[in-house]
Scaffold this active site. Structure first.
Site, PDB file in Angstrom:
ATOM      1  N   GLY A  11      53.609   4.606  18.788  1.00  0.00           N
ATOM      2  CA  GLY A  11      53.995   5.587  17.764  1.00  0.00           C
ATOM      3  C   GLY A  11      54.742   4.916  16.614  1.00  0.00           C
ATOM      4  CG  MET A  13      60.770   6.530  15.381  1.00  0.00           C
ATOM      5  SD  MET A  13      61.733   5.621  14.168  1.00  0.00           S
ATOM      6  CE  MET A  13      63.149   5.146  15.129  1.00  0.00           C
ATOM      7  CG  ASP A  34      51.780   5.221  23.607  1.00  0.00           C
ATOM      8  OD1 ASP A  34      51.101   6.273  23.615  1.00  0.00           O
ATOM      9  OD2 ASP A  34      52.597   4.960  22.720  1.00  0.00           O
ATOM     10  CB  THR A  97      62.386  11.220  22.583  1.00  0.00           C
ATOM     11  OG1 THR A  97      61.673  10.014  22.788  1.00  0.00           O
ATOM     12  CG2 THR A  97      61.423  12.383  22.434  1.00  0.00           C
ATOM     13  CB  THR A  98      64.735  14.535  18.420  1.00  0.00           C
ATOM     14  OG1 THR A  98      63.463  14.663  17.782  1.00  0.00           O
ATOM     15  CG2 THR A  98      65.489  13.372  17.823  1.00  0.00           C
ATOM     16  CG  ASN A 124      69.987   9.900  12.868  1.00  0.00           C
ATOM     17  OD1 ASN A 124      69.726   8.708  12.686  1.00  0.00           O
ATOM     18  ND2 ASN A 124      69.901  10.799  11.916  1.00  0.00           N
ATOM     19  CG  HIS A 152      63.693  15.281   9.463  1.00  0.00           C
ATOM     20  ND1 HIS A 152      64.820  16.070   9.450  1.00  0.00           N
ATOM     21  CD2 HIS A 152      64.043  14.119  10.084  1.00  0.00           C
ATOM     22  CE1 HIS A 152      65.812  15.418  10.051  1.00  0.00           C
ATOM     23  NE2 HIS A 152      65.371  14.232  10.436  1.00  0.00           N
ATOM     24  CE  LYS A 156      63.164  16.277  13.391  1.00  0.00           C
ATOM     25  NZ  LYS A 156      63.073  15.386  14.557  1.00  0.00           N
ATOM     26  N   GLY A 162      67.438  17.161  15.855  1.00  0.00           N
ATOM     27  CA  GLY A 162      68.460  16.867  16.868  1.00  0.00           C
ATOM     28  C   GLY A 162      69.793  16.533  16.214  1.00  0.00           C
ATOM     29  CB  THR A 163      70.660  14.466  13.236  1.00  0.00           C
ATOM     30  OG1 THR A 163      69.892  13.399  13.752  1.00  0.00           O
ATOM     31  CG2 THR A 163      71.909  13.940  12.575  1.00  0.00           C
TER      32      THR A 163
END
Ligand SMILES: NC(=O)c1ccc[n+]([C@@H]2O[C@H](COP(=O)([O-])OP(=O)(O)OC[C@H]3O[C@@H](n4cnc5c(N)ncnc54)[C@H](O)[C@@H]3O)[C@@H](O)[C@H]2O)c1
Length: 265
Positions: A11, A13, A34, A97-98, A124, A152, A156, A162-163
Site C-alpha cells: 500500500g 504507506m 499483504d 492503521t486508522t 498519526n 484528507h 481515505k 483517527g487524529t
C-alpha cells in the site's frame, strides 16, 4: 539489529515507510505481509533490486520468520485481526492503521496488558501532529469551545480521521464544553452541516484530491479565537515518527496509544 516485517507493504504507506526502513543500518526488513503480490521479493517492490526477503500471505510464514516488530499499515478490519494475532504470539506490533473503533481499542488494550509483547497504536506518525495534540490538551481549559476541521485525500476510507478523534479526546479531558451537538434554537438546513460531535467538540471532515493529511483546531472564547494548524504535505512526514516509535518501543509498557507519549514537552 531489529528484524521488522511490514504488514500492508504494497500500500501507499507500507511502501513509502519500507522504502526508508530498508536504508537503515540498525534495522533489517525481513519481509512483508499483504493480500497482493505474495511471493514477490520486497526489494523488487521497493528499489527494483532483489533482497531475498519476500511478501507473505499467511501468519504461519510470519511466525517462522520470528520478527522483533511488526508494523501495520493495512485496513481497520485487518489491523484488528493482525494485532490480536501478534499479541497472542507475543510479537511486538506498531500500528499506523486508522479506523479502529473505541470498543476494539479497549479490547486490544486489555489483551495487550496481559501480554509480554508491546502494542503501540499511532493514528498519526507526524511529529508535528503529536505536538499539536499535546498542546491542544494543555490549553483547552482556557477556552469556551473548540471545533476541528480535518482534511484528507479522497482515498481515505474512515471519517473522521483517527487524529481528529484523538485530538478531541485529549481536548475534552481539559475543557468543559457543551454536551449537545446543536445549541438551543440552532438548526441545520442540510443535515450534518454542523459536523460530527464527540466529547463536546465538533469535527468537520473534508475529502479532496490534492490533499494529504491536514488538521486545524480552532478554540474560541469571548472576543478571540486561537487556531493551531498542521499539514502533512508528503508521506515522508510520517517517517521520523515511525523511527522514533521503533527506537523507543522497548521502554514502553504493554499498551500505548499515540506518538505524543514519546514526545518530551
Ligand atoms: N498513522 C499514520 O501516520 C498514518 C498515515 C497515513 C495513513 N495511515 C493509515 O494507514 C492505513 C493504510 O493507508 P494506505 O494509504 O497505505 O492504504 P492503502 O490502501 O494504499 O494500503 C493498504 C494495504 O494493505 C493491504 N491489505 C488490505 N487488507 C489486508 C489484509 N487483510 N491483510 C494484509 N494486507 C492487507 C492492501 O493490499 C494494501 O497493500 C490506513 O488506515 C490509513 O488511514 C496512517
Amino acid at each position: 539489529m531489529k528484524k521488522i516485517i511490514m504488514f500492508g507493504i504494497c500500500g501507499k504507506m507500507g511502501k513509502s515507510i519500507s522504502g526508508e526502513l530498508i536504508k537503515e543500518e540498525e534495522i533489517e526488513l525481513i519481509g512483508g505481509f499483504d493480500i497482493i503480490n505474495t511471493g514477490a521479493d520486497i526489494g523488487e517492490l521497493l528499489t527494483g533490486k532483489k533482497t531475498g526477503y519476500r511478501i507473505h500471505g499467511s501468519y504461519e510464514d510470519i511466525k517462522k520468520l520470528n520478527p522483533d516488530i511488526i508494523i501495520d499499515f493495512t485496513t481497520a478490519d485487518s489491523a484488528k485481526k493482525n494485532i490480536n494475532w501478534a499479541i497472542e504470539n507475543n510479537i511486538n506490533i506498531i500500528v499506523g492503521t486508522t479506523g479502529l473503533r473505541k470498543e476494539d481499542l479497549s479490547e486490544i488494550e486489555s489483551r495487550a496488558l496481559q501480554s509480554v509483547s508491546k502494542t503501540l497504536i499511532v493514528p498519526n506518525f507526524s511529529i508535528g501532529a503529536a505536538v499539536m495534540v499535546r498542546i491542544c490538551g494543555m490549553i483547552s481549559k482556557y477556552f469556551d469551545d473548540c471545533e476541528i476541521i480535518e482534511m484528507h485525500h479522497d482515498k481515505k476510507k474512515d471519517a473522521p480521521s483517527g487524529t481528529s478523534l484523538y485530538t478531541a479526546e485529549e481536548i475534552s479531558h481539559g475543557g468543559n464544553f457543551s454536551g449537545f451537538r446543536l445549541k438551543d434554537g440552532e438548526t441545520e438546513t442540510i443535515k450534518g452541516s454542523r459536523g460530527g460531535f464527540t466529547g463536546g467538540i465538533h469535527i468537520h471532515s473534508v475529502r479532496l484530491p490534492g490533499l494529504l493529511a491536514h488538521q486545524q483546531v480552532i478554540f474560541g472564547t469571548k472576543g478571540q479565537t486561537l487556531s493551531i494548524k498542521h499539514d502533512s504535505i508528503d508521506r515522508s512526514s510520517f517517517y521520523p515518527g515511525v523511527i522514533l516509535a521503533i527506537r523507543n518501543l522497548d521502554r514502553l509498557s504493554g499498551f500505548t496509544f499515540g506518538l505524543d507519549k514519546l514526545i518530551d514537552i
